[in-house]
Design an enzyme around this catalytic site. Structure first.
Site, PDB file in Angstrom:
ATOM      1  N   ASP A 291       0.869  -1.172   0.000  1.00 34.90           N
ATOM      2  CA  ASP A 291       0.000   0.000   0.000  1.00 34.90           C
ATOM      3  C   ASP A 291       0.917   1.235   0.000  1.00 34.90           C
ATOM      4  O   ASP A 291       2.138   1.135   0.197  1.00 34.90           O
ATOM      5  CB  ASP A 291      -0.952   0.007   1.205  1.00 34.90           C
ATOM      6  CG  ASP A 291      -2.180   0.893   0.934  1.00 34.90           C
ATOM      7  OD1 ASP A 291      -2.088   1.817   0.097  1.00 34.90           O
ATOM      8  OD2 ASP A 291      -3.224   0.684   1.565  1.00 34.90           O
TER       9      ASP A 291
HETATM   10  C1  NOJ Z   1      -4.001   3.965   0.190  1.00 34.53           C
HETATM   11  C2  NOJ Z   1      -5.180   3.055   0.242  1.00 34.53           C
HETATM   12  O1  NOJ Z   1      -5.167   2.318   1.434  1.00 34.53           O
HETATM   13  C3  NOJ Z   1      -5.260   2.088  -0.931  1.00 34.53           C
HETATM   14  O2  NOJ Z   1      -6.504   1.445  -0.900  1.00 34.53           O
HETATM   15  C4  NOJ Z   1      -5.045   2.794  -2.230  1.00 34.53           C
HETATM   16  O3  NOJ Z   1      -5.118   1.887  -3.294  1.00 34.53           O
HETATM   17  C5  NOJ Z   1      -3.687   3.477  -2.214  1.00 34.53           C
HETATM   18  N1  NOJ Z   1      -3.659   4.443  -1.135  1.00 34.53           N
HETATM   19  C6  NOJ Z   1      -3.365   4.165  -3.534  1.00 34.53           C
HETATM   20  O4  NOJ Z   1      -4.271   5.158  -3.766  1.00 34.53           O
END
Ligand code: NOJ
Length: 768
Positions: A291
């Site tokens: 993530d």
């Molecule tokens: C953080 C989020 O938790 C995730 O779901 C997302 O895909 C990423 N950022 C990228 O935007």
């Protein structure tokens, strides 16, 4: 020759972006043929390989800047890049892609990644709403539209589906998933992967999917986003992992590791999750991305000593790509030189990334054809599917005295009231509003569209709703959805009075309450599920006028509507319904569509009940024992509305439950059939649900578990025999005593009906 042409072209690009289209034609006609991933690997330096293991941030990320400092253009030019995050302007995509394809040594195209969760331009209802449709086929079609739109602007990788099982409505991200059930969650996961990716190989109309967040994120302590999760292994296998497994079985190209600690080990460096489960048990061959910034965050968690340790701990458990933190870029090459990481490990990590780019056809067609964008984005068919999706996902929770559907011919005036009554972007939820949404039809507008000019439609906003603690996302330039402005002193009271007066002069009130987009989603957990910011007062004051009230909820999670459930005749759960929201909701309110959405979560009475889920174990004092009606002394421990619940404008009966055998050998399957009849006077759909319970075994088993469902449409009076099959997959579970998957020779109950309290019962025995 190539570099000569290149320098002319890059001059044109720099000074006149209007030439981008010519440039596209020129370059694309000279596009490379896809190389063999192994050949490419042999030519790559270690730095070029690590660049492929990196996703560069397409916007300023402090950790990346601190660690790497070098502007992303320069990295791409020198080494290439595996991926770039959150760039969705096709011109910028083409500009960066040109650097990669024409200026970097090996011309490897970039994979652009974005959160296309519920649509790019056509915004469908939020995932929890789509799950309420219990219609995987429709969900697959919707995500195919999302894929086509995203691909048209150059996004070839979406960070979806989000399949985290969520049993706690305080957790803000419940909205992004399919609710509390692993079986429904698995069906939705599979449908979304097939929708995004199409059938193999992924063609130019589809994108790579990324199932997230691996795994256990939905069990964050206290429902607080990012908090640690403590989940015993049996719950991981039986509840939290099945939707991920379904995505893997459906061929999902990539996984995203979660942010939080799972049982004290951060998911992004968790060897059990990323190696033992994903690679060993499931033999998964795709690639895993962290993530955002999660590799660097291993330091913040107190798991890694420093960046070097963080890169090592994530990479060595099998995490291929570092999302936006720059930690791999900074440290991995040194670790290869020191011999801590082998060249072979690096090659194994890079290979699936190169293969994904080849599979996508990025080498042959790296650029966006801007002339294709408009027709793809502005398709009437896609808008019509979005409207159908709203009709299918709305859940009718209450309809006392059959106040709904409203009669267009008899009503002379309608008051649309509430801070979400004329909202547009707020109907999209956070992800929908992030991309490039098509114009949104508000509930007010949808009702006006439906009624034409003969009926007086008035609107009163009521008090503004705002988060007490503002969202971190409000400061992001790309987040267009914002808080409602602060009201001047006395403003809320005036707004309330005006709303009441508007209600008084109307035949019927449609009251749109709930949560603005920033109140659900990432970093949007809450301690209370109450209607916030004066909405409860508005609800009670408007109800006190004595006018018939239809409460339409716009929200990302169940809310505490206990008062409304006793006092308001009709409650319609619209969730975040997307850009056709107003039209779809009006279709349901006026009976042009018959609602058939069913809840994918148990609906708590109050936040004091959460976590709340139907598939809990049977206790020594079960709820159906005569002397023990609740686990609490102040309220019932039952939900306000059970998992699977949803009303219709017609009624259905369930009879004649038949099992093909009363005894079945372990390893074989048995068939269950039931007759469903539409007993009302209009056509409609219901969701036929099958639950089982294993009465004894090597572990206590949940009181009920969903093991089959079918959404069935029936004309008035029509009858249909629904068939289910219960096979080894449905009858097995991971036993904490045996420490493995087991199917046990025991007695089982079966129920079929319209929700998780279904009464039609049968039973069978499994034998050796
Ligand atoms: C953080 C989020 O938790 C995730 O779901 C997302 O895909 C990423 N950022 C990228 O935007």
């Amino acid at each position: 020759m190539k570099s000569f042409r290149l320098s002319i072209i890059s001059t044109i690009v720099r000074f006149a972006s209007v030439f981008l289209i010519f440039e596209f034609i020129l370059f694309d006609s000279n596009a490379q043929t896809a190389p063999h991933a192994g050949d490419l690997l042999r030519q790559m330096t270690i730095e070029e390989k690590i660049a492929q293991l990196s996703q560069l941030p397409g916007f300023p990320v402090p950790e990346y800047t601190q660690q790497v400092g070098t502007p992303i253009d320069e990295i791409i030019r020198k080494y290439g890049a595996g991926s770039v995050l959150w760039v969705s302007d096709p011109k910028e995509i083409n500009r960066l892609q040109h650097i990669a394809v024409e200026e970097s040594r090996l011309h490897i195209p970039i994979l652009f990644g974005l959160d296309v969760v519920d649509g790019y331009h056509t915004i469908f209802p939020a995932p929890i709403a789509m799950a309420s449709s219990w219609d995987p086929e429709m969900v697959e079609h919707a995500q195919a539209v999302a894929a086509r739109e995203a691909r048209a602007v150059g996004i070839a990788w979406t960070f979806a589906p989000m399949v985290d099982v969520a049993r706690d409505a305080r957790w803000g991200r419940m909205v992004e998933g399919a609710g509390e059930d692993p079986f429904l969650g698995a069906a939705m996961a599979r449908a979304q992967v097939l929708g995004f990716q199409g059938r193999q190989p992924v063609d130019s109309e589809h994108v790579l999917a990324c199932v997230k967040h691996f795994a256990g994120y939905g069990a964050a302590d206290g429902g607080r986003d990012y908090d640690s999760s403590y989940i015993p292994e049996e719950l991981m296998w039986n509840v939290y992992l099945p939707p991920f497994k379904a995505a893997a079985d459906a061929g999902v190209a990539t996984f995203m590791s979660a942010y939080m600690d799972l049982n004290d080990v951060p998911a992004t460096g968790n060897p059990w999750l990323l190696h033992d489960v994903l690679r060993e048990a499931w033999n998964y061959k795709g690639f895993v991305v962290s993530d955002a910034n999660a590799v660097h965050s291993l330091i913040t968690h107190g798991y890694a000593r420093d960046g070097d340790d963080a890169a090592y701990k994530a990479f060595s458990v099998g995490l291929n790509m570092d999302m936006a933190s720059g930690t791999y870029l900074k440290y991995l090459a040194g670790q290869v030189r020191q011999g801590r990481v082998s060249a072979q490990q690096i090659d194994e990590a890079v290979l699936p990334i190169l293969e994904a780019k080849i599979r996508l056809g990025l080498f042959e067609h790296p650029y966006v054809d801007e002339s294709r964008i408009d027709p793809v984005l502005n398709s009437a068919e896609s808008q019509s599917l979005a409207r159908t999706a709203v009709q299918c996902s709305v859940v009718l929770l209450r309809n006392e005295g059959k106040i709904l559907p409203l009669d267009k011919n008899r009503i002379k005036s309608i008051a649309v009231i509430g801070p979400l009554g004329d909202a547009d972007l707020d109907l999209l939820g956070l992800w929908g509003a992030l991309n490039k949404p098509a114009p949104t039809v508000s509930i007010l507008q949808g009702i006006k569209n439906k009624l034409g000019t003969g009926v007086r439609v008035e609107f009163a906003h009521g008090p503004n709703i705002r988060r007490d603690i503002p969202s971190v996302f409000e400061d992001y330039p790309m987040i267009t959805v914002k808080e409602q402005p602060k009201q001047a002193p006395g403003g809320a009271k005036r707004a309330l009075d005006e709303a009441v007066a508007t209600a008084r002069r109307s035949d019927v009130v449609v009251l749109a309450l709930g949560e603005i987009a920033l109140m659900s989603g990432e970093a949007a957990s809450r301690s209370s599920l109450k209607l916030s910011g004066g909405q409860e007062e508005l609800l009670e004051a408007v109800s006190a006028t004595g006018k018939p009230v239809v409460l339409v909820l716009v929200n990302g999670r169940p809310l505490d509507v206990s008062w409304a459930a006793d006092h308001v005749p009709a409650i319609v759960e619209a969730w975040y319904p997307g850009n056709q929201g107003g039209n779809g909701v009006a279709d349901v309110l006026f009976g042009d569509a018959n609602p058939a959405g069913h809840l994918p979560v148990s609906w708590p009475r109050t936040s004091g009940q959460v976590p709340l889920y139907y598939n809990h174990n049977r206790t020594q004092a079960p709820e159906d024992a005569p002397d023990f009606t609740s686990r609490y002394w102040d309220i019932s421990s039952q939900p306000l509305y059970p998992f699977g619940f949803g009303l219709s404008y017609t009624t259905f009966s369930f009879e004649n439950l038949k099992l093909s055998q009363s005894e079945a050998k372990i390893g074989s399957s048995l068939d269950v059939s039931v007759d469903v009849t539409n007993t009302g006077s209009r056509a409609g759909a219901t969701v036929v649900q099958l639950y089982i319970h294993q009465r004894a075994g090597s572990a206590s088993r949940p009181v009920r578990e969903l093991k089959g469902f079918q959404r069935v449409h029936l004309e008035a009076g029509a009858k249909y025999a629904v068939q289910f099959r219960l096979g080894p997959k449905e009858l097995q579970y991971w036993s904490p005593s045996a420490k493995k998957w087991v199917i046990e020779p025991e007695q089982f109950d079966v129920w079929v009906g319209e929700d998780s309290t279904a009464g039609l019962h049968g039973e069978f025995r499994l034998i050796q």
